[in-house]
Design a protein around this motif. Sequence first.
Motif, short mmCIF file in Angstrom:
data_model
loop_
_atom_site.label_atom_id
_atom_site.label_comp_id
_atom_site.label_asym_id
_atom_site.label_seq_id
_atom_site.Cartn_x
_atom_site.Cartn_y
_atom_site.Cartn_z
N ARG A 178 5.69 -0.49 8.28
CA ARG A 178 6.16 0.59 9.16
C ARG A 178 7.44 1.22 8.62
NH1 ARG A 178 5.06 -3.46 13.13
NH2 ARG A 178 7.32 -3.78 13.38
N ASP A 179 8.37 0.38 8.17
CA ASP A 179 9.65 0.87 7.69
C ASP A 179 9.49 1.71 6.42
OD1 ASP A 179 10.89 -0.35 9.78
OD2 ASP A 179 11.68 -2.04 8.63
N ARG A 180 8.68 1.22 5.47
CA ARG A 180 8.50 1.96 4.21
C ARG A 180 7.77 3.28 4.45
NH1 ARG A 180 6.67 -2.64 -0.25
NH2 ARG A 180 8.15 -4.23 0.47
N SER A 181 6.80 3.24 5.33
CA SER A 181 6.07 4.48 5.64
C SER A 181 7.00 5.51 6.24
CB SER A 181 4.91 4.19 6.59
OG SER A 181 3.92 3.38 5.99
N GLN A 182 7.86 5.06 7.15
CA GLN A 182 8.79 5.98 7.81
C GLN A 182 9.84 6.48 6.83
OE1 GLN A 182 11.02 4.32 11.11
NE2 GLN A 182 11.37 6.34 11.99
N LYS A 183 10.39 5.57 6.04
CA LYS A 183 11.44 5.93 5.10
C LYS A 183 10.98 6.98 4.09
CE LYS A 183 14.40 4.00 1.46
NZ LYS A 183 14.78 2.76 0.72
N HIS A 184 9.75 6.82 3.60
CA HIS A 184 9.24 7.72 2.56
C HIS A 184 8.34 8.82 3.13
CE1 HIS A 184 10.91 5.20 -0.59
NE2 HIS A 184 10.41 4.15 -0.01
N ASP A 185 8.25 8.89 4.45
CA ASP A 185 7.46 9.92 5.13
C ASP A 185 6.01 9.90 4.64
OD1 ASP A 185 7.06 11.94 6.98
OD2 ASP A 185 7.63 13.54 5.58
N VAL A 186 5.41 8.72 4.62
CA VAL A 186 4.02 8.56 4.23
C VAL A 186 3.18 8.31 5.48
CG1 VAL A 186 2.36 7.22 2.88
CG2 VAL A 186 4.65 7.63 1.98
N ALA A 204 0.83 -1.21 0.00
CA ALA A 204 0.00 0.00 0.00
C ALA A 204 0.87 1.26 0.00
CB ALA A 204 -0.93 0.01 1.21
N VAL A 205 2.01 1.18 0.64
CA VAL A 205 2.92 2.34 0.67
C VAL A 205 3.45 2.62 -0.73
CG1 VAL A 205 4.97 3.35 1.71
CG2 VAL A 205 3.58 1.73 3.02
N ASP A 206 3.86 1.56 -1.44
CA ASP A 206 4.37 1.73 -2.80
C ASP A 206 3.29 2.29 -3.73
OD1 ASP A 206 6.77 0.63 -1.92
OD2 ASP A 206 6.19 -1.41 -2.49
N ARG A 207 2.07 1.79 -3.58
CA ARG A 207 0.97 2.28 -4.42
C ARG A 207 0.70 3.76 -4.13
NH1 ARG A 207 -1.05 -3.20 -3.02
NH2 ARG A 207 -0.82 -4.44 -4.91
N GLN A 208 0.80 4.13 -2.85
CA GLN A 208 0.57 5.52 -2.49
C GLN A 208 1.61 6.42 -3.14
OE1 GLN A 208 -1.89 7.74 -1.58
NE2 GLN A 208 -2.20 6.38 0.16
N LEU A 209 2.85 5.98 -3.10
CA LEU A 209 3.92 6.77 -3.71
C LEU A 209 3.73 6.88 -5.21
CD1 LEU A 209 6.90 5.29 -1.67
CD2 LEU A 209 5.99 7.61 -1.47
N GLU A 210 3.30 5.80 -5.85
CA GLU A 210 3.07 5.83 -7.30
C GLU A 210 1.98 6.83 -7.68
OE1 GLU A 210 2.15 1.82 -8.31
OE2 GLU A 210 4.19 1.09 -7.97
N ASN A 211 1.00 6.99 -6.79
CA ASN A 211 -0.10 7.92 -7.05
C ASN A 211 0.21 9.35 -6.61
OD1 ASN A 211 -2.02 6.19 -8.30
ND2 ASN A 211 -2.49 5.28 -6.30
N GLY A 212 1.36 9.55 -5.98
CA GLY A 212 1.76 10.88 -5.56
C GLY A 212 1.23 11.29 -4.21
N GLY A 213 0.73 10.32 -3.42
CA GLY A 213 0.18 10.63 -2.11
C GLY A 213 1.21 10.56 -1.00
N ASN A 214 0.91 11.20 0.12
CA ASN A 214 1.82 11.17 1.27
C ASN A 214 1.10 10.84 2.59
OD1 ASN A 214 0.45 13.56 1.68
ND2 ASN A 214 2.24 14.88 1.46
N CYS A 215 -0.14 10.34 2.48
CA CYS A 215 -0.88 9.80 3.61
C CYS A 215 -1.91 8.87 2.99
CB CYS A 215 -1.55 10.90 4.45
SG CYS A 215 -2.83 11.84 3.58
N GLY A 216 -2.72 8.16 3.80
CA GLY A 216 -3.67 7.28 3.13
C GLY A 216 -4.48 6.41 4.06
N GLN A 217 -5.19 5.48 3.44
CA GLN A 217 -6.13 4.62 4.14
C GLN A 217 -6.09 3.22 3.52
OE1 GLN A 217 -10.33 5.83 5.56
NE2 GLN A 217 -10.70 4.92 3.55
N ILE A 218 -6.39 2.21 4.35
CA ILE A 218 -6.45 0.84 3.87
C ILE A 218 -7.62 0.10 4.52
CG2 ILE A 218 -3.96 0.62 3.41
CD1 ILE A 218 -3.78 -0.93 6.13
N PHE A 219 -8.05 -0.97 3.88
CA PHE A 219 -8.80 -2.03 4.54
C PHE A 219 -7.79 -3.11 4.91
CE2 PHE A 219 -12.35 -0.68 1.56
CZ PHE A 219 -13.17 -0.16 2.56
#
Length: 278
Positions: A52-60, A16-31
């Motif tokens: 947790r690591d990817r979110s922290q690394k990319h500041d998402v 989900a973090v990678d998909r968020q980055l691909e879409n240009g987002g920096n926060c988000g939501q999941i099921f």
Amino acid sequence: MLVGAHESIAGGVANAVDRQLENGGNCGQIFTHSPQVWQDPSIDDTDAEAFRDRSQKHDVGPWVIHSSYLVNLCTPKDGLRAKSIDSMQKEIDAAAQLSIPYVNVHLGAHTGAGEQQGLDNAVSALDELTVPDGVTILIESDAGSGTKLGNKFDHLEYILEESTHELEVCLDTAHVFAAGYDLSTPAAVDTTFTQFDATVGLDNLACVHLNDSKHACGTNKDEHAHIGKGKIGESGMEAFINHSAIDPVPLVLETPSEDGKGFEWNINRVRDLANDPA
């Protein structure tokens, strides 16, 4: 600005973090699982650590977990109430595992028990939950079809005041509009925020589901449209996005994927309307 989308966790929640980055987002939501069935989150420790690591690394972040659509906190039915509480507890536990600060939930429908009884049912169900430090339950505003509650700001105010938990609110623009709170002009946006602040309180607004609406104000019809392309329209959306009341509240898109437009288009549209290049 904080803007992102509701992303899929297919293949592992860290994706989900990678998909968020691909879409240009920096926060988000999941099921954490399909929202249409009773199912427990199934997230192993390795995937949770990667998320947790990817979110922290990319500041998402922040991220939000959206609870199952089957959860009904207002229900008078004992069996459904028990399933709803159990489902919510597991979502809260998953949020703690993933270091996600918010679990979002609709109040549900009173199904004939009456508005006040439905609200009281929701309060008592919420109060059965064990919420660890670092996790907050968000009560989402609703479009209000049928006997669903949460369409009135008074409902949200009541839940926050009566629950023993420190709850906050997620305001969905399409739902608010469908419920009869106009957002289609700058003046209407000001009025709606004034009404919200007088009841719920802007200090309790933790997240926004940013969606345009395919249906007119007050229709109670919940169907999302691309940003600026629905009945709220460009003027209303621009006024909302730039309003001081939502700074720095995270904006999470649940816009459709149609007409050749998806989350990336809508995130870019939000940034254009906000004159935010980052």
